[in-house]
Design an enzyme around this catalytic site. Structure first.
Site, PDB file in Angstrom:
ATOM      1  N   LYS A 445     -43.878 -10.208   8.975  1.00 18.73           N
ATOM      2  CA  LYS A 445     -42.446 -10.454   8.753  1.00 18.73           C
ATOM      3  C   LYS A 445     -41.841  -9.214   8.139  1.00 18.73           C
ATOM      4  O   LYS A 445     -42.068  -8.907   6.980  1.00 18.73           O
ATOM      5  CB  LYS A 445     -42.254 -11.658   7.835  1.00 18.73           C
ATOM      6  CG  LYS A 445     -42.679 -12.945   8.508  1.00 18.73           C
ATOM      7  CD  LYS A 445     -42.442 -14.159   7.634  1.00 18.73           C
ATOM      8  CE  LYS A 445     -42.854 -15.396   8.399  1.00 18.73           C
ATOM      9  NZ  LYS A 445     -43.311 -16.483   7.578  1.00 18.73           N
ATOM     10  N   TRP A 450     -39.763 -10.947  13.134  1.00 13.19           N
ATOM     11  CA  TRP A 450     -41.179 -11.275  13.269  1.00 13.19           C
ATOM     12  C   TRP A 450     -41.800 -10.308  14.267  1.00 13.19           C
ATOM     13  O   TRP A 450     -41.403 -10.285  15.435  1.00 13.19           O
ATOM     14  CB  TRP A 450     -41.353 -12.704  13.782  1.00 13.19           C
ATOM     15  CG  TRP A 450     -41.074 -13.753  12.748  1.00 13.19           C
ATOM     16  CD1 TRP A 450     -40.433 -13.577  11.554  1.00 13.19           C
ATOM     17  CD2 TRP A 450     -41.430 -15.129  12.811  1.00 13.19           C
ATOM     18  NE1 TRP A 450     -40.356 -14.762  10.872  1.00 13.19           N
ATOM     19  CE2 TRP A 450     -40.959 -15.736  11.622  1.00 13.19           C
ATOM     20  CE3 TRP A 450     -42.099 -15.918  13.747  1.00 13.19           C
ATOM     21  CZ2 TRP A 450     -41.145 -17.092  11.350  1.00 13.19           C
ATOM     22  CZ3 TRP A 450     -42.270 -17.268  13.481  1.00 13.19           C
ATOM     23  CH2 TRP A 450     -41.804 -17.845  12.284  1.00 13.19           C
TER      24      TRP A 450
END
Ligand code: AMP
Length: 547
Positions: A445, A450
């Site tokens: 992250k 992501w």
């Protein structure tokens, strides 16, 4: 409710597979590499007879229906006989993964209250170490020829497999019972906590095998010769021991020798057409074949799963005439959920497009329903760029863990349907093609985005000097996390950090490119062959990124 159909209720029992094989595929061969060292040959007819004898002998010994009977064994004919004898009589074949730590094995044996444990002689030292801590176990059965029993036994109450079996009655008749009865048990080890048990039913196992064998599934027929390198101690070797009886293909069981040279020898000598295993196994085989300039003469299809397959591996196998299918699933799913393969007109697509397609995890088999959800649990659309946690449901998917635990993974939606959260993060395109981007715990992250560790690894693995690569998150003061790449080089190959980072240019957006590369001699692998990212993250938790 309307009216009932007027069709017979015939329970889907594991023993019915064996009865079918005995009648229709009796001469199909089963070849096993034994711990005794030799190559053993038998037929499905002989296996069926010996399974009945064993079931009768176990009944005499007092094994009850519903009882968990453990195995700690390689892929071989005796293990196959136990699968059918134990499940067929109404007890539960509980496969133990001998690669688990002794503490985990002790926990599992106690949790499952096993009274009988079958083991291959390889695992005698393991038995010696754990036996004193397994008070429920009444007998340890060594799977070896009677005249090869060692003088020194690992513990008390060790019996010989062949001696037990010889006392059984080959005229034993398989009992009929409810298809929802349990037939198999396999514990899965999460990254934390104790292993959890997944209890398969006769119905779920037979349905899974029926669908797995279809042309858009693994696609097998009686003319195939199949080598499951994937162990029978992990999710029933992906159901291949059941499919073998249903289909009647020749089965080649590799026993304890899983190195590249031994697998190559079996593929060639037994004229194998399809082999199944995790990517690390194929790494070993490909290395051996490439280093020795070898070719395959019959082996032309492989089913790879258990972890993402790098495109470089799909390409290398293709160059050797082997087409790759990717399977995705998990212990909780028996295991198959999706298959990725190229068939029909798609075979005319440019090769690189085919490889990119196979590198995605594929389309759901009939019976498996999937959806992706965001962090709040709301369903995400298919066809977008968004990825979310993958939820599944279906007749061979877990309903609850054996003895409880893991309740958080189960949910019921507004229409009353039950779902199991896989812990995998994925994207699904508008045609239903599913792509895993990460294990939810492994997602990197960074700055609100992501980053897919699988994408980063895939690119690195395409570099000719890279043997294996893992992308992990390390802490970063500004971006929260940044990716680094941990790499094992190929023997005698060279590549520098900067060269490898440059290799990412143009292949992925700039902010996804790892911040650093660390070269290591080896990556840690878990009991099922997957890279242990948790251990790697632990190892690199204080890692200082370059300025
Ligand atoms: P296990 O229950 O030990 O077989 O592990 C199941 C997990 O392995 C899945 O939830 C995935 O994270 C991973 N896995 C299995 N097959 C694949 C695949 N083809 N691609 C990526 N990950 C996979």
């Amino acid at each position: 409710m309307g009216v009932n159909g007027l069709m017979m209720q015939m329970p889907l029992l594991v023993s019915s597979l064996l009865e079918h094989a005995e009648r229709h595929h009796k001469d199909s061969e089963v070849v096993s590499r034994r711990t005794e060292g030799d190559l053993h040959r038998t037929t499905l007819k002989e296996i069926a007879g010996r399974a009945r004898q064993l079931a009768s002998a176990l009944t005499e010994l007092g094994v009850q229906q519903g009882e968990n009977v453990a195995t700690m064994a390689w892929n071989n004919y005796r293990h196959l006989e136990i699968y059918y004898a134990v499940s067929g009589m109404g007890a539960v074949t509980h496969t133990l993964n001998p690669r688990y730590s002794p503490q985990q094995l002790i926990y599992i044996l106690n949790h499952a209250k096993n009274r009988t444990v079958f083991f291959d002689q390889t695992f005698a030292p393991l038995v010696k170490g754990i036996a004193a801590h397994c008070p429920t176990v009444e007998r340890w059965v060594m799977m070896v020829d009677e005249d090869k029993m060692p003088a020194e036994l690992p513990t008390e109450n060790v019996l010989n497999y062949e001696a037990i079996l010889a006392k059984g009655d080959a005229g034993y008749v398989w009992p009929q019972f409810d298809e929802n009865a349990a037939c198999g048990l396999c514990y899965t080890s999460g990254t934390t906590g104790n292993p959890k048990g997944v209890l398969y039913s006769h119905r779920s196992s037979v349905l899974h095998a029926m669908v797995a064998g279809q042309p858009d599934g693994i696609g097998l027929c009686s003319k195939d010769t199949v080598l499951p390198v994937v162990p029978m101690f992990h999710v029933n070797a992906w159901g291949l021991p059941y499919l073998a009886m249903m289909t009647g293909f020749k089965l080649v069981l590799p026993g304890p020798r899983l190195d590249g040279a031994s697998i190559y020898e079996l593929l060639e000598a037994e004229k194998v057409t399809l082999a199944a295993g995790v990517p690390t196994i194929w790494l070993g085989l490909l290395n051996y074949v490439q280093q020795n300039n070898l070719k395959f003469s019959t082996f032309n299809k492989t089913l790879v799963g258990g972890a993402a397959i790098p495109i470089s591996m799909i390409r290398a196998l293709d160059a050797l005439g082997v087409s790759t299918m990717q399977g995705w699933g998990m212990t909780e799913m028996s295991p198959l959920g999706t298959i990725s393969k190229i068939q029909g007109p798609d075979l005319n697509l440019p090769k690189e497009e085919q490889f990119a397609r196979i590198a995605k995890q594929g389309k759901a088999l009939f019976g498996v329903d999937m959806k992706i959800v965001d962090e709040a649990g709301s369903e995400l659309p298919w066809g977008g760029e968004e990825s979310g946690e993958l939820l599944v449901r279906g007749p061979w998917i877990i309903d609850s863990y054996y003895g409880g635990g893991g309740e958080k993974a189960f949910s019921i939606d507004d229409s009353g349907k039950k779902w199991f959260a896989t812990g995998d993060v994925s994207r699904i395109d508008s045609t239903g093609l599913m792509q895993i981007t990460d294990r939810s715990k492994d997602v990197i992250k960074s700055g609100g985005e992501w980053i897919s560790s699988i994408d980063l690894e895939n690119i690195a693995m395409a570099h000719p000097a890279v043997l294996e690569a893992a992308a992990i998150a390390v802490n970063h003061p500004k971006w929260t996390e940044r990716p680094i790449l941990v790499v094992v080089k190929r023997p005698n190959a060279e590549v520098t950090r900067d060269e490898l980072l440059k290799f990412y240019d143009g292949k992925i957006i700039k902010m996804y490119i790892p911040d650093d590369v660390v070269f290591v001699n080896e990556l840690p692998h878990g009991a099922t062959g997957k890279i242990q990212k948790l251990q790697l993250r632990e190892q690199f938790k204080d890692y200082q990124l370059p300025e």
